[in-house]
Scaffold this motif. Structure first.
Motif, PDB file in Angstrom:
ATOM      1  N   ASP A   7       3.765  10.230  -9.575  1.00 45.21           N
ATOM      2  CA  ASP A   7       3.174  10.409 -10.902  1.00 45.21           C
ATOM      3  C   ASP A   7       2.346  11.688 -10.975  1.00 45.21           C
ATOM      4  OD1 ASP A   7       4.346   8.087 -11.793  1.00 45.21           O
ATOM      5  OD2 ASP A   7       2.529   6.868 -11.593  1.00 45.21           O
ATOM      6  N   ARG A   8       1.591  11.965  -9.937  1.00 43.52           N
ATOM      7  CA  ARG A   8       0.783  13.195  -9.923  1.00 43.52           C
ATOM      8  C   ARG A   8       1.670  14.435  -9.942  1.00 43.52           C
ATOM      9  NH1 ARG A   8      -4.381  12.423  -5.905  1.00 43.52           N
ATOM     10  NH2 ARG A   8      -5.213  10.591  -6.935  1.00 43.52           N
ATOM     11  N   PHE A   9       2.775  14.402  -9.197  1.00 43.70           N
ATOM     12  CA  PHE A   9       3.693  15.536  -9.171  1.00 43.70           C
ATOM     13  C   PHE A   9       4.338  15.746 -10.529  1.00 43.70           C
ATOM     14  CE2 PHE A   9       8.009  17.207  -8.641  1.00 43.70           C
ATOM     15  CZ  PHE A   9       7.696  18.444  -8.099  1.00 43.70           C
ATOM     16  N   GLU A  10       4.764  14.673 -11.179  1.00 43.85           N
ATOM     17  CA  GLU A  10       5.410  14.788 -12.485  1.00 43.85           C
ATOM     18  C   GLU A  10       4.443  15.325 -13.536  1.00 43.85           C
ATOM     19  OE1 GLU A  10       7.057  10.962 -13.316  1.00 43.85           O
ATOM     20  OE2 GLU A  10       8.747  11.242 -11.955  1.00 43.85           O
ATOM     21  N   ARG A  11       3.209  14.894 -13.506  1.00 49.59           N
ATOM     22  CA  ARG A  11       2.228  15.379 -14.474  1.00 49.59           C
ATOM     23  C   ARG A  11       1.865  16.835 -14.227  1.00 49.59           C
ATOM     24  NH1 ARG A  11      -2.386  11.811 -13.672  1.00 49.59           N
ATOM     25  NH2 ARG A  11      -1.134  10.573 -12.290  1.00 49.59           N
ATOM     26  N   SER A  12       1.800  17.265 -12.985  1.00 48.08           N
ATOM     27  CA  SER A  12       1.410  18.644 -12.699  1.00 48.08           C
ATOM     28  C   SER A  12       2.498  19.632 -13.089  1.00 48.08           C
ATOM     29  CB  SER A  12       1.072  18.803 -11.219  1.00 48.08           C
ATOM     30  OG  SER A  12       2.236  18.667 -10.429  1.00 48.08           O
ATOM     31  N   SER A  13       3.747  19.193 -13.152  1.00 48.59           N
ATOM     32  CA  SER A  13       4.816  20.116 -13.515  1.00 48.59           C
ATOM     33  C   SER A  13       4.810  20.429 -15.003  1.00 48.59           C
ATOM     34  CB  SER A  13       6.178  19.532 -13.115  1.00 48.59           C
ATOM     35  OG  SER A  13       6.469  18.396 -13.897  1.00 48.59           O
ATOM     36  N   GLU A  14       4.128  19.656 -15.829  1.00 52.43           N
ATOM     37  CA  GLU A  14       4.072  19.885 -17.262  1.00 52.43           C
ATOM     38  C   GLU A  14       2.720  20.443 -17.710  1.00 52.43           C
ATOM     39  OE1 GLU A  14       5.148  16.312 -19.253  1.00 52.43           O
ATOM     40  OE2 GLU A  14       7.102  16.215 -18.301  1.00 52.43           O
ATOM     41  N   ARG A  15       1.882  20.783 -16.782  1.00 46.55           N
ATOM     42  CA  ARG A  15       0.558  21.295 -17.117  1.00 46.55           C
ATOM     43  C   ARG A  15       0.677  22.631 -17.844  1.00 46.55           C
ATOM     44  NH1 ARG A  15      -3.592  21.026 -12.530  1.00 46.55           N
ATOM     45  NH2 ARG A  15      -4.232  19.154 -13.606  1.00 46.55           N
ATOM     46  N   TRP A  39       0.830  -1.203   0.000  1.00 56.40           N
ATOM     47  CA  TRP A  39       0.000   0.000   0.000  1.00 56.40           C
ATOM     48  C   TRP A  39       0.869   1.259   0.000  1.00 56.40           C
ATOM     49  CZ3 TRP A  39      -0.574   4.153   3.269  1.00 56.40           C
ATOM     50  CH2 TRP A  39      -1.646   4.991   2.979  1.00 56.40           C
ATOM     51  N   MET A  40       1.901   1.259   0.839  1.00 57.88           N
ATOM     52  CA  MET A  40       2.794   2.417   0.912  1.00 57.88           C
ATOM     53  C   MET A  40       3.525   2.628  -0.421  1.00 57.88           C
ATOM     54  SD  MET A  40       4.269   2.085   4.809  1.00 57.88           S
ATOM     55  CE  MET A  40       5.661   3.110   4.458  1.00 57.88           C
ATOM     56  N   HIS A  41       3.952   1.535  -1.023  1.00 59.91           N
ATOM     57  CA  HIS A  41       4.652   1.621  -2.303  1.00 59.91           C
ATOM     58  C   HIS A  41       3.724   2.212  -3.375  1.00 59.91           C
ATOM     59  CE1 HIS A  41       7.573   0.541  -5.354  1.00 59.91           C
ATOM     60  NE2 HIS A  41       6.605  -0.017  -6.056  1.00 59.91           N
ATOM     61  N   ALA A  42       2.503   1.717  -3.437  1.00 64.35           N
ATOM     62  CA  ALA A  42       1.536   2.225  -4.412  1.00 64.35           C
ATOM     63  C   ALA A  42       1.216   3.691  -4.144  1.00 64.35           C
ATOM     64  CB  ALA A  42       0.264   1.387  -4.377  1.00 64.35           C
ATOM     65  N   PHE A  43       1.095   4.072  -2.880  1.00 62.67           N
ATOM     66  CA  PHE A  43       0.794   5.448  -2.510  1.00 62.67           C
ATOM     67  C   PHE A  43       1.918   6.390  -2.955  1.00 62.67           C
ATOM     68  CE2 PHE A  43       1.033   8.972   0.528  1.00 62.67           C
ATOM     69  CZ  PHE A  43      -0.240   9.504   0.384  1.00 62.67           C
ATOM     70  N   VAL A  44       3.153   5.992  -2.702  1.00 65.83           N
ATOM     71  CA  VAL A  44       4.303   6.829  -3.075  1.00 65.83           C
ATOM     72  C   VAL A  44       4.398   6.959  -4.596  1.00 65.83           C
ATOM     73  CG1 VAL A  44       6.826   6.937  -3.073  1.00 65.83           C
ATOM     74  CG2 VAL A  44       5.602   6.410  -0.964  1.00 65.83           C
ATOM     75  N   LEU A  45       4.202   5.876  -5.331  1.00 60.90           N
ATOM     76  CA  LEU A  45       4.264   5.935  -6.785  1.00 60.90           C
ATOM     77  C   LEU A  45       3.152   6.813  -7.353  1.00 60.90           C
ATOM     78  CD1 LEU A  45       5.181   2.278  -7.799  1.00 60.90           C
ATOM     79  CD2 LEU A  45       6.655   4.292  -7.785  1.00 60.90           C
TER      80      LEU A  45
END
Length: 78
Positions: A18-26, A8-14
């Motif tokens: 992913d959300r952070f990487e996508r928001s930087s290219e918005r 669960w922790m691994h999935a949460f961190v990933l």
């Protein structure tokens, strides 16, 4: 039980990464399109100025005619 928490922790961190990487290219595509429009506008303005000021009349007239044909073709003859 320990593996479930670790998974669960691994999935949460990933997911957060992913959300952070996508928001930087918005909005990046918009910036690129605006840049292309500005460059095309500057190019057409430079060609129009060169044709108007007599920059080798034959070349200026040829460029002007080519641009007029391209605009008419793109706009459906308007």
């Amino acid at each position: 039980m320990g593996y479930q928490i670790a998974a669960w922790m691994h999935a949460f961190v990933l997911d957060r990464r992913d959300r952070f990487e996508r928001s930087s290219e918005r909005g990046q595509g918009t910036v690129e399109y605006v840049g292309v429009v500005v460059m095309v506008t500057l190019l057409i303005g430079a060609l129009a100025t060169a044709a108007k000021t007599g920059w080798s009349g034959d070349i200026g007239d040829a460029l002007k005619g080519t641009l007029e044909k391209a605009v008419k073709k793109a706009s459906g003859g308007l």
